[in-house]
Design an enzyme around this catalytic site. Structure first.
Site: not given
Length: 365
Positions: A152-153
């Site tokens: 997740f970014e």
């Protein structure tokens, strides 16, 4: 800086002596010393397509990049294989599946990686959480995969104002991700492989800034409650030690990516533990060395902060045996450090497999 330094000094005995690393998961899930690489399975970005059957043998864990949601808040994941127009030479679904089975027969682990730079995943509701679990399970079952990697970014994770207690997070996107990953782990059992690939901003920056509402970016350290809650099930954490700004280490000095010292400082934080935003009563406890790998770009075009081969080997020497260290001195030696992660297999193949060939034997020493 004095407040943080004083807090760390007061905490040193607690973290190093009274808060031992959590027991690592069963080591059979991932090789004792592993190379982890991302395979561009759903897109091309200039490095060329690599068929599953052609993934070089050095890679022990192959992350299929990426499953992405139908919208940032839906939780409904899709994994669409790259099309021939974008990826000349792409194999059929049947050949792709056969390639996965062949790699697994060789002892490799093939995981579904979720997110990436373009895949924002915000599990804001219980419905999104449940859709995430159901759709991830469908993809894992369709291809017979060994587990999941959480990459997740962007704005996928953040901490709401006042959400500062590491052990008791309240922000929905954090709580729902924890619940979703627990559900997947319960569904598939002990052999399920769970890995995570956060950026430094979401992990080590929590030493300086943690929680929303303090004037800092609410994403600072936002992965930490997820890692902490799942540490008993976490097989590998490979923070992206690239595409990063300078990060303060436990020596209260800023370290800049692309050299051995940066990797030593960042990994030592994970294996020593640290107070969040200088608060000794809110501490991220050490992970076991078996749960940690160094995240790197495989080549210069793969990401900012490429580290030359000799510098990577210096970092491994320093962390594993306390030799060949630079200015940063780690708080211990970690001979069981799990290995290296690279973005990406495709970029490494494009550059003649330098990463895999140079690091495989060295990382396994």
């Amino acid at each position: 800086m004095s407040r943080i330094r004083t807090a760390l000094a007061a905490l040193a005995g607690l973290v190093l002596a009274a808060a031992p690393a959590s027991a690592a998961p069963e080591p059979a899930a991932v090789p004792e010393h592993a190379l982890v690489g991302y395979l561009h399975a759903s897109f091309a970005n200039g490095s060329g397509y690599v068929r599953m059957a052609d993934v070089p043998a050095e890679w022990d864990v192959i992350d299929l990049a990426f499953a992405e949601p139908t919208s940032p808040t839906s939780g409904q994941l899709e994994f669409t294989r790259c099309q021939a127009a974008e990826c000349p030479g792409v194999e059929s679904d049947e050949e792709f599946l056969a390639g996965i089975r062949a790699k697994q027969a060789e002892g490799k682990k093939v995981l579904l990686s979720v997110g990436g730079a373009n895949g924002q995943v915000r599990l804001e509701t219980a419905a999104a959480r449940d859709a995430f679990v159901a759709s991830a399970s469908e993809i894992i079952d369709r291809w017979g995969l060994d587990g999941i990697d959480i990459d997740f970014e962007g704005h996928s994770l953040e901490l709401a104002p006042g959400d500062t207690d590491l052990k008791n997070p309240t922000t929905p996107v954090v709580v729902n991700l924890i619940d979703a990953l627990r559900a997947l782990n319960d569904r598939y059992g002990a052999d399920f492989v769970l890995t995570m690939a956060p950026e430094t901003f979401f992990v080590q920056v929590g030493y300086q800034h943690y929680g929303g509402g303090t004037g800092a970016d609410p994403r600072a350290g936002a992965y930490l409650p997820v890692i902490d809650a799942l540490r008993a099930d976490l097989d590998l954490l490979h923070v992206q030690n690239y595409n990063s700004g300078p990060v303060m280490g436990l020596d209260d000095q800023y370290h800049t990516m692309g050299n051995a010292d940066f990797h030593v400082a960042m990994i030592d934080m994970l294996l020593t533990g640290f107070p969040l935003a200088g608060n000794p009563n809110n501490t991220f406890a050490p992970l076991a060395p078996e749960q940690v790998a160094i995240g790197l770009p495989a080549a210069n075009p793969a990401g900012n902060g490429f580290t030359p081969v000799p510098e990577v080997h210096k970092a491994l020497d320093c962390l594993r045996s306390g030799t060949n260290c630079g200015p940063y001195q780690p708080h211990g030696t970690y001979p069981k450090l799990r290995g290296l992660m690279a973005w990406s297999i495709n970029w490494d193949v494009y550059h003649g497999n330098e990463f895999a060939k140079s690091h495989d034997a060295y990382a396994a020493r």
